[in-house]
Design a protein around this motif. Structure first.
Motif, PDB file in Angstrom:
ATOM      1  N   UNK A  35       1.894  -6.917   3.328  1.00 25.35           N
ATOM      2  CA  UNK A  35       2.027  -7.054   4.780  1.00 25.35           C
ATOM      3  C   UNK A  35       2.508  -5.730   5.384  1.00 25.35           C
ATOM      4  N   UNK A  36       3.485  -5.108   4.723  1.00 27.23           N
ATOM      5  CA  UNK A  36       4.094  -3.907   5.298  1.00 27.23           C
ATOM      6  C   UNK A  36       3.316  -2.642   4.966  1.00 27.23           C
ATOM      7  N   UNK A  37       2.518  -2.685   3.909  1.00 26.97           N
ATOM      8  CA  UNK A  37       1.736  -1.510   3.520  1.00 26.97           C
ATOM      9  C   UNK A  37       0.275  -1.911   3.414  1.00 26.97           C
ATOM     10  N   UNK A  38      -0.394  -2.099   4.557  1.00 27.84           N
ATOM     11  CA  UNK A  38      -1.781  -2.573   4.524  1.00 27.84           C
ATOM     12  C   UNK A  38      -2.715  -1.622   3.780  1.00 27.84           C
ATOM     13  N   UNK A  39      -2.287  -0.345   3.638  1.00 26.93           N
ATOM     14  CA  UNK A  39      -3.138   0.625   2.934  1.00 26.93           C
ATOM     15  C   UNK A  39      -3.455   0.177   1.510  1.00 26.93           C
ATOM     16  N   UNK A  40      -2.587  -0.672   0.955  1.00 30.45           N
ATOM     17  CA  UNK A  40      -2.807  -1.120  -0.427  1.00 30.45           C
ATOM     18  C   UNK A  40      -4.107  -1.882  -0.577  1.00 30.45           C
ATOM     19  N   UNK A  41      -4.560  -2.498   0.531  1.00 30.53           N
ATOM     20  CA  UNK A  41      -5.755  -3.341   0.443  1.00 30.53           C
ATOM     21  C   UNK A  41      -7.048  -2.539   0.482  1.00 30.53           C
ATOM     22  N   UNK A  42      -6.940  -1.277   0.897  1.00 31.57           N
ATOM     23  CA  UNK A  42      -8.153  -0.507   1.146  1.00 31.57           C
ATOM     24  C   UNK A  42      -9.023  -0.403  -0.107  1.00 31.57           C
ATOM     25  N   UNK A  43     -10.289  -0.798   0.023  1.00 35.79           N
ATOM     26  CA  UNK A  43     -11.245  -0.662  -1.077  1.00 35.79           C
ATOM     27  C   UNK A  43     -10.909  -1.502  -2.290  1.00 35.79           C
ATOM     28  N   UNK A  44     -10.087  -2.531  -2.098  1.00 33.96           N
ATOM     29  CA  UNK A  44      -9.618  -3.335  -3.219  1.00 33.96           C
ATOM     30  C   UNK A  44     -10.773  -4.037  -3.929  1.00 33.96           C
ATOM     31  N   UNK A  45     -11.766  -4.513  -3.134  1.00 31.97           N
ATOM     32  CA  UNK A  45     -12.887  -5.247  -3.707  1.00 31.97           C
ATOM     33  C   UNK A  45     -13.619  -4.436  -4.756  1.00 31.97           C
ATOM     34  N   UNK A  46     -14.022  -3.220  -4.375  1.00 32.66           N
ATOM     35  CA  UNK A  46     -14.784  -2.367  -5.294  1.00 32.66           C
ATOM     36  C   UNK A  46     -13.931  -2.033  -6.510  1.00 32.66           C
ATOM     37  N   UNK A  47     -12.644  -1.722  -6.264  1.00 32.28           N
ATOM     38  CA  UNK A  47     -11.751  -1.390  -7.365  1.00 32.28           C
ATOM     39  C   UNK A  47     -11.692  -2.548  -8.355  1.00 32.28           C
ATOM     40  N   UNK A  48     -11.572  -3.762  -7.816  1.00 32.24           N
ATOM     41  CA  UNK A  48     -11.506  -4.932  -8.696  1.00 32.24           C
ATOM     42  C   UNK A  48     -12.792  -5.102  -9.491  1.00 32.24           C
TER      43      UNK A  48
END
Lengths: 606, 598
Positions: A35-48
């Motif tokens: 919630x506090x660091x939305x940058x963590x979600x960036x490009x998560x799909x491809x990474x996964x």
């Protein structure tokens, strides 16, 4: 939660109060982190996706090799070279694909987490400057520094060494389970049952680990504090030749840290070996139950052997993960500490839709102001009403601890009153934007802190963009031209760390110039020239006096020379204004001011 | 890499017993890893296959198989405990030992050395750098155990099948080569990241220490921008580190598997031609898969070597620093006030270690003497070099030219610890230890409470100390933060007075104290029989009033000396300084009178 955080944060632990005192689980921390660091979600799909490929490769490749052995080499008809080269070729491609996917996974994950951590670090740094704890409680500064430095570093290190292992291990665990279930669901269940006790005691062990590493971190803090005595206290240590005693004290802290680290290491080993023993237990159980199942006709020998091989693919990630978990504990604890900072509501906040201060000279009004420091027995200021006319010069005098400095902090809104209001130019300070407030109301604190830059750069803190000529002119206007000319490189002279290349008095001169060049409408001087020699002080005061005619000035002084020149003097005692009026009037009255003045004169004259 | 290995060699030599223990544990672990695979084979052949063939089994056979599996696992666990606990002890002992050494250096090296090194760097030398140096001692025994395993397997491979062994001798050197290439490339990236981490930390320290200035001038955004710029550099550096590491790990994982595949292919061909047996092929393939994981431990160690070398170099920078103060052999045995002489003393501040600036001269040819029992005031404008002169008097630093003499002995000729027994300094910036009030006054010397209270009384500190919750036993917190500036100053004064020094040096030691308290302190000092020669840095007449004589300093030179009255008459600069407040008061009175008459 917001309510808790809105209260003044006065100890380190107060930051954890933002979590309302409860222990936060790993999932809750991660959710808060996302919630506090939305940058963590960036490009998560491809990474996964890459993660999935890399994980699959880790399970599939050994399986394929195993199959090659069984079918291609050990088959009854002898080795089939055609099939063998085909399989080996296919496996090599799979290995390379896995490696490429793993690289891409690693790279993307590092990039995302480092980007997110940098953003988090910067956000936390910015927020720390909003916390009044920073200037109220110098002793807590170290802990705040560690939250934007070592705590973030700890997470970064964890992500690079342990984080990926956990991600991949979890996937591998899942995949191995699926493949095992294809062979025999009964044995798969058995393996899971064997690991159940581990799953149950792991939280207990984790708590022990968390405690052990918590102690280690605490001891690291003590260690740093102790070591800093040998560096910061270098002068005192030498002046009193207490090198040996200091060394003994530091040795104590080093030993305590050592013992806690070894203890934590033992706890980690306990966790790791329990995984190892349970793996053996699972193997033994699979052999026993598998044979019994096989005797009953539910399983072939080949299937059982293959299954045993699969168990090793299952066990490896459990061990890796249980080991990485101890580092995860560390990283999570750090993550919490940083998030707590970002999460903490500033106790003195920039108002939303705030107002600008009105143009022109500004008056100041204290309206029934009471201030009590958190946890203090008595209020620092009690029910103070006062009015500073625009362009007037008011001095606050009183003994140490009488509450003088509290005036300055309230007027510059470093703190808000416990009750009552402070108004500048008729506007309550809580409604004034920080931008407007900091531009128009400037304080020179007693500790003229300087940054490790040149004299000119330090003065420019008051007005970014001021030229060297303007800086030089400012010193000239303050009657400090001669002093400036005496510096080895004039305004370009480096002042050293915290200004330590200069004497305390010289640092104060620069601090005054820094405030002067900011050209505020309200100037607050909090014992700003306490370490300056009298001749310079008088020259400076006189210059300020003529230069500040257009401004409202509040001077806090324990030397009464500055008070004598003020339009009005406020005498503070135990948080109350006990006397007020011009010097000429007060000095003739029976009262605290006359007593203060008498001792000042005595001291001046000897 | 050779340097990194040498560093590890130092570590092993210092902790060889514990290290050997860890390697033995590691070897046990390795042996049991191989044994566990062997046991699985035995269980398959002796228990599983017969059971399936016969369609029945016995409790004894099953129990035996289970016991075998669990027994080997137990030994393996013992190996793990031995290896990891011992390796941990090695790592932490080395850390503790090097921290002690670094701190000993900090305490030994002269103040001038400290002045040239930023506090942040020194703190990280003792902490992060020591840690970075010995971090790798934890996986090292594992790696050593692996090396032993590799050697044994190598022999086993050759004995089994030289051709298949040749495949192994290609793969394992490649693994080493990749490791070496990795170390080489990683080293500069790691250094850069470590450097940036230190810089980020320095900015945070500075910015938070200057919080009041940042806040009151509304410079939070600019400070954040400054911090952000360096943080982003660190981020990029870490991404570059991660990129390399992210490439290295998959390669290290793929290489042994590719090796196994090669063994299978070559083995298949040789099997076909009848040059090898299935059993041999299986054991070779199995050895590859068993060795794959431990070989990575070597990779960890080698991969961390760059960090080790960087940490070691920084720690060695401190440990190798020379130029501690030299001491003579003279001890002073006399009691009562001592004579002090300053003869032609000159001093310039050396620039910071990483700066090319020339030294900044502060004092030039300073000469004066103070007869035993006399009190001399050093007076001069802000920035004239008084505090530097004071630090020469108690030998915090040595003069570049000339000498300081106590009882006619050059301070440099005094034996270690002698001067501290004779002279006490109360400096402008006070430092308190995280200790009790008593500890801060006695600093460990054998002074009874009566003597402590006497000193506290003279420093006007008895009142507030008495009011503290635990009196003399109250802890003052890190650097005395629980006390006010004035209270800290008074404790520092008591610290000096309690030792009854023969030379007492006060550097504006009451600047943070209220005027009325200051008057009481000065009154006490004047009437007390201190039995000391006193040098006092002063601005105000009350303090100057303590002195029999005044030395006037301007721009680092002694320009005049004499009694207060003499100097007021002879030296306009002095007169202007000491009379500044009175002149100002008179001027103001005149202005007011003019206003009235007009």
């Amino acid at each position: 939660m917001t309510r808790m955080a809105a209260q003044p944060l006065e100890t380190d632990d107060a930051l954890t109060l933002a979590r309302a005192g409860r222990e936060e689980g790993a999932i809750a921390t991660l959710r808060r982190g996302l919630r506090l660091v939305p940058e963590l979600r960036r490009g998560l799909g491809v990474t996964l996706l890459f993660g999935l490929i890399a994980t699959a490769g880790r399970v599939v490749v050994p399986l394929a090799v195993q199959q090659t052995l069984d079918r291609g080499l050990l088959s009854a008809e002898g080795p089939d070279l055609g099939l063998l080269s085909w399989i080996v070729g296919g496996c090599t491609v799979a290995v390379l694909a896995t490696a490429v996917a793993a690289y891409l996974l690693n790279y993307r994950l590092f990039k995302t987490t480092e980007t997110a951590l940098a953003a988090l670090r910067i956000r936390a740094f910015r927020r720390v400057h909003d916390l009044s704890m920073l200037h109220q409680q110098a002793q807590r500064r170290g802990s705040l520094v560690s939250r934007v430095t070592s705590d973030v570093d700890q997470m970064s290190v964890f992500m690079q060494w342990g984080g990926i292992l956990i991600v991949i291990s979890a996937g591998q665990l899942l995949l191995a389970t699926v493949v095992m279930a294809v062979f025999s669901w009964q044995l798969t269940l058995l393996v899971w049952v064997c690991f159940l006790p581990l799953a149950l005691i792991l939280p207990v062990l984790q708590r022990r680990l968390a405690r052990a590493y918590g102690t280690v971190r605490e001891r690291v803090g003590d260690l740093l504090g102790a070591v800093s005595e040998s560096v910061v206290g270098a002068q005192t240590v030498r002046a009193y030749a207490v090198e040996d005693r200091t060394a003994e004290r530091i040795d104590g802290a080093i030993d305590r840290h050592y013992r806690s680290a070894v203890h934590a290491q033992k706890t980690t080993v306990l966790v790791f070996t329990s995984g190892e023993l349970i793996a053996a237990l699972a193997n033994a159980a699979v052999v026993v139950v598998g044979v019994l199942l096989g005797v009953g006709g539910g399983l072939t020998a080949g299937e059982l052997v293959a299954f045993l091989f699969l168990v090793t693919l299952f066990v490896a990630p459990v061990q890796v993960a249980s080991e990485a978990l101890s580092e995860a504990q560390n990283a999570l604890a750090s993550f919490r500490r940083v998030l707590d900072v970002v999460d903490a509501a500033p106790d003195v906040a920039d108002p939303v839709d705030g107002r600008e201060l009105p143009p022109g000279p500004l008056g100041v009004r204290f309206d029934a102001v009471t201030f009590r420091y958190p946890n203090a027995n008595r209020a620092a200021l009690v029910d103070v009403d006062l009015e500073l006319r625009p362009r007037s010069r008011v001095a606050v005098v009183g003994e140490t601890g009488s509450g003088k400095t509290t005036f300055a902090k309230l007027l510059t809104r470093l703190m808000d009153p416990t009750s009552g209001r402070v108004l500048v130019g008729g506007v309550p300070l809580t409604e004034v934007t920080f931008g407007s407030l900091r531009r128009r109301v400037v304080m020179v604190p007693q500790d003229g802190f300087l940054f490790d830059e040149s004299v000119a750069d330090n003065v420019r803190y008051g007005r970014p963009g001021a030229t060297d000529e303007e800086v030089t002119a400012a010193f000239g206007a303050l009657g400090l031209g001669d002093w400036l000319a005496g510096l080895p490189e004039g305004v370009g002279t480096a002042v050293g760390q915290r200004g330590e290349a200069l004497s305390v008095g010289e640092r104060q001169l620069i601090a005054v110039a820094r405030a002067y060049i900011a050209d505020p409408d309200v100037l607050v001087l909090d014992e700003a020239t306490s370490a300056v020699d009298p001749a310079t002080e008088v020259r400076l005061t006189r210059a300020l006096d003529s230069l500040t005619r257009g401004r409202t000035t509040l001077v806090i002084a324990h030397r009464l020379s500055t008070a004598e020149a003020a339009d009005e003097i406020l005498v503070v005692d135990a948080g109350r204004v006990v006397q007020r009026g011009p010097h000429a009037e007060l000095v003739t009255q029976e009262g605290p001011y006359a007593r203060l003045h008498a001792s000042w004169i005595a001291q001046r004259r000897a | 890499m050779a340097r990194g290995l040498r560093v590890l060699g130092h570590g092993i030599a210092e902790q060889w017993r514990m290290f050997t223990f860890a390697v033995v544990g590691s070897a046990l672990f390795g042996a049991m890893t191989v044994a566990s695979a062997f046991v699985m084979g035995r269980v398959t052949v002796d228990t599983i296959i017969p059971a399936f063939e016969r369609g029945e089994t016995t409790t004894g056979a099953l129990a035996g198989a289970a016991a075998l599996i669990l027994g080997v696992a137990l030994l393996k666990v013992i190996g793990i405990i031995g290896r990891r606990v011992a390796a941990g002890i090695v790592q932490y002992r080395l850390q503790a030992s090097y921290r002690r050494r670094v701190v000993r250096q900090y305490l030994r090296l002269p103040l001038s050395w400290h002045q040239r090194h930023p506090t942040g760097t020194l703190l990280s030398n003792a902490n992060a750098d020591v840690e970075a140096t010995w971090y790798v001692m934890a996986p090292l025994p594992f790696a050593c155990g692996t090396l032993i395993m590799l050697a044994i397997s190598g022999v086993a491979l050759i004995l089994t099948d030289p051709v298949l062994a040749a495949v192994g001798f290609v793969v394992f050197p490649v693994i080493f080569a990749v490791n070496v290439a990795y170390s080489r490339r990683m080293s500069p990236r790691m250094t850069r990241a470590q450097q940036l981490r230190a810089e980020v930390s320095e900015i945070a320290h500075e910015s938070f220490d200057g919080a009041l200035v940042v806040k009151t001038l509304g410079r939070e955004e600019d400070e954040t921008a400054r911090f952000a710029a360096r943080s982003r550099e660190l981020r990029d550096a870490m991404v570059r580190v991660g990129q390399l590491r992210g490439l290295f790990d998959p390669i290290m994982e793929a290489l042994p598997t590719i090796g196994t595949l090669a063994v299978l292919l070559v083995g298949g061909i040789r099997l076909r031609s009848g040059d090898t047996s299935v059993g041999d092929l299986v054991s070779v393939a199995y050895l590859f898969s068993v060795l794959a994981m431990p070989v990575r431990a070597i990779g960890w160690v080698l991969g961390d070597l760059p960090r080790v070398v960087v940490g070691w170099d920084r720690v060695q920078n401190v440990l190798r620093a020379t130029g501690g103060q030299e001491y003579g052999a003279t001890t002073l045995t006399g009691t009562g006030p001592a004579t002090l002489g300053v003869a032609g003393a000159g001093f310039a501040y050396a620039p910071p270690v990483d700066s090319a600036d020339p030294p900044v001269p502060v004092l030039a040819d300073v000469t004066f003497d103070v007869p035993a029992g006399r009190t001399v005031a050093l007076v001069g404008p802000t920035g004239s070099g008084k505090s530097t002169l004071v630090s020469l008097l108690v030998r915090l630093v040595d003069p570049d030219t000339g000498a300081v003499l106590l009882e006619n002995t050059d301070l440099r000729g005094l034996a270690r610890g002698t001067l501290a027994g004779q002279a006490a300094l109360v400096s402008q910036a006070t430092f308190l230890f995280d200790d009790t009030v008593r500890g801060n006054v006695t600093l460990g010397s054998d002074l009874d409470d009566e003597r402590v209270w006497e000193a506290l009384r003279l420093a006007q500190a008895d009142g507030f100390v008495d009011a503290l919750p635990d009196g003399l036993d109250t802890r003052v917190g890190e650097r005395g933060t629980t006390l006010s500036g004035g209270q800290r100053q008074r404790l520092a004064l008591a610290r000096a007075l309690a030792r009854r020094p023969r030379l007492l040096v006060l550097d504006d030691a009451t600047s943070s104290v209220d005027p009325s308290v200051e008057a009481a302190i000065l009154g006490g000092l004047r009437s007390a029989d201190l039995g000391a020669t006193v040098v006092v840095v002063a601005y105000r007449q009350a303090t100057i009033g303590l002195a029999d004589e005044v030395v006037w300093i301007e721009h680092g030179r002694v320009l005049a000396r004499g009694t207060h009255t003499e100097l007021v008459a002879s030296t306009p600069g002095y007169a202007a300084l000491v009379n500044a407040y009175d002149d100002e008061a008179d001027r103001r009175k005149d202005l007011v009178e003019q206003d009235v008459t007009r």
